[in-house]
Write a protein that holds these residues in place. Structure first.
Motif, short mmCIF file in Angstrom:
data_model
loop_
_atom_site.label_atom_id
_atom_site.label_comp_id
_atom_site.label_asym_id
_atom_site.label_seq_id
_atom_site.Cartn_x
_atom_site.Cartn_y
_atom_site.Cartn_z
N ILE A 32 43.92 -0.58 -59.69
CA ILE A 32 43.55 -0.05 -58.36
C ILE A 32 44.66 0.87 -57.83
O ILE A 32 44.38 1.96 -57.30
N ALA A 35 44.72 4.28 -59.59
CA ALA A 35 43.55 5.06 -59.16
C ALA A 35 43.74 5.61 -57.74
O ALA A 35 43.42 6.76 -57.46
N GLN A 36 44.28 4.76 -56.84
CA GLN A 36 44.43 5.19 -55.45
C GLN A 36 45.53 6.23 -55.27
O GLN A 36 45.40 7.11 -54.43
N GLY A 39 43.99 9.42 -56.49
CA GLY A 39 42.97 9.82 -55.52
C GLY A 39 43.56 10.29 -54.21
O GLY A 39 43.10 11.26 -53.60
N LEU A 48 44.41 6.40 -47.83
CA LEU A 48 44.23 6.01 -49.24
C LEU A 48 45.60 5.79 -49.90
O LEU A 48 45.80 4.82 -50.63
N TRP A 127 34.69 6.59 -52.78
CA TRP A 127 34.51 5.94 -54.08
C TRP A 127 35.69 5.05 -54.46
O TRP A 127 35.51 3.93 -54.94
N LEU A 128 36.90 5.56 -54.21
CA LEU A 128 38.09 4.77 -54.58
C LEU A 128 38.23 3.52 -53.72
O LEU A 128 38.66 2.48 -54.18
N SER A 129 37.85 3.64 -52.45
CA SER A 129 37.95 2.46 -51.58
C SER A 129 36.94 1.39 -52.01
O SER A 129 37.22 0.20 -51.95
N SER A 167 41.06 -1.64 -47.48
CA SER A 167 40.12 -0.82 -48.26
C SER A 167 38.78 -0.66 -47.55
O SER A 167 38.16 0.40 -47.61
#
Length: 306
Positions: A32, A35-36, A39, A48, A127-129, A167
């Motif tokens: 996670i 990815a965050q 992002g 984010l 999407w990432l959240s 999130s």
């Protein structure tokens, strides 16, 4: 000196399961976080990135919790007579402190961004959240059971719970930015997340500090204990009392007891048994260390001083 380990033990969650759940949560949070960060940089979203920072602190706190869980199972030795029983309390302290530090950094960033709002690629944020909500939600469920009975697991659980809520806030913010172009929502959410972190971290920090400082647990009244012991026949006085919590499961008491007569050792053993039963069942103290005295010339008025 009479000393006793009362043979009363609490039931624990299986420690290997605790460790396994922590490892799963660590791996999920690493994914996670990466990815965050990517992002957050691509989309320009501070909330984010702040969520990623919080997630990174989760990874560290979970690793600390895992190491502490492993250490706390190590055997005691002659130079470590309590073993590593305090490891989990130190982990809880470090994790709670890190929650507050992360929160302060987020507040500073949010205030700066609030006066200088920037356009954000909200689709990516949404999407990432969602990915973060799913990952953290799963981790929260894994640790929930142990969090009730263990300060270390509670600190890890709180990191993950606040992260999941963060999130959710980022997700809502992403929707508001997408449909209404409200880019100021991003720093406001960051600020809200930070304030909540301080609120949660402070309580845990206070609890862990109490244990590390050897304070008497909140649930225990020294005066009540002294009065209960003094009711026992032949007990004249109770003084030099120390009560402290070693870890989540062990509460220790040591005290001097002055007797009205020069009793035999076998009589003292019977009285010691009675004291242990009273302290365990009515006050939750499971390690008792009593020094018996008769006609000794020290200060009997001082209850809690060396």
């Amino acid at each position: 000196m009479g000393h006793s380990h009362s043979g009363h033990h609490h039931s624990h969650a299986h420690p290997d399961l605790k460790g396994r759940n922590l490892i799963i949560s660590i791996l999920l949070n690493i994914v996670i976080t990466v990815a965050q960060v990517i992002g957050g940089v691509l989309s320009g979203s501070l909330s984010l990135l702040s969520d990623a920072l919080h997630n990174f602190s989760d990874v560290l706190s979970l690793i600390i919790s895992y190491v502490a869980t492993v250490l706390s199972k190590k055997e005691a030795s002659t130079n470590k007579t309590f073993g590593y029983k305090r490891a989990e309390i130190i982990a809880a302290f470090v994790n709670a402190a890190s929650l507050i530090i992360v929160a302060v950094i987020l507040i500073k960033e949010a205030v700066e961004r609030f006066f200088n709002p920037q356009e954000i690629a909200s689709g990516l944020v949404i999407w990432l959240s969602l990915i973060a909500i799913a990952g953290n939600g799963f981790s929260v469920l894994l640790l929930k059971k142990d969090a009730n009975s263990n300060m270390n697991m509670k600190s890890a659980y709180l990191h993950l719970l606040t992260d999941m809520m963060a999130s959710v806030a980022v997700f809502i913010g992403g929707l508001l930015m997408l449909y209404f172009k409200w880019y100021w929502v991003d720093p406001v959410l960051t600020l809200a997340i930070a304030i909540y972190l301080i609120y949660m971290g402070y309580d845990l920090l206070k609890d862990a500090t109490r244990v590390l400082m050897l304070f008497t647990p909140n649930s225990i009244q020294v005066q009540h204990i002294v009065e209960a012991i003094k009711k026992i026949e032949t007990v004249k006085n109770v003084h030099h009392v120390h009560i402290w919590q070693l870890n989540e499961d062990e509460v220790h008491l040591e005290a001097h007891i002055d007797f009205t007569e020069d009793i035999r050792l076998s009589q003292f053993d019977v009285i010691l048994e009675e004291i242990e039963e009273e302290l365990y069942h009515n006050h939750g103290i499971n390690h008792v260390n009593i020094q018996p005295e008769f006609g000794k010339c020290d200060n009997k008025e001082v209850i809690v001083q060396d």
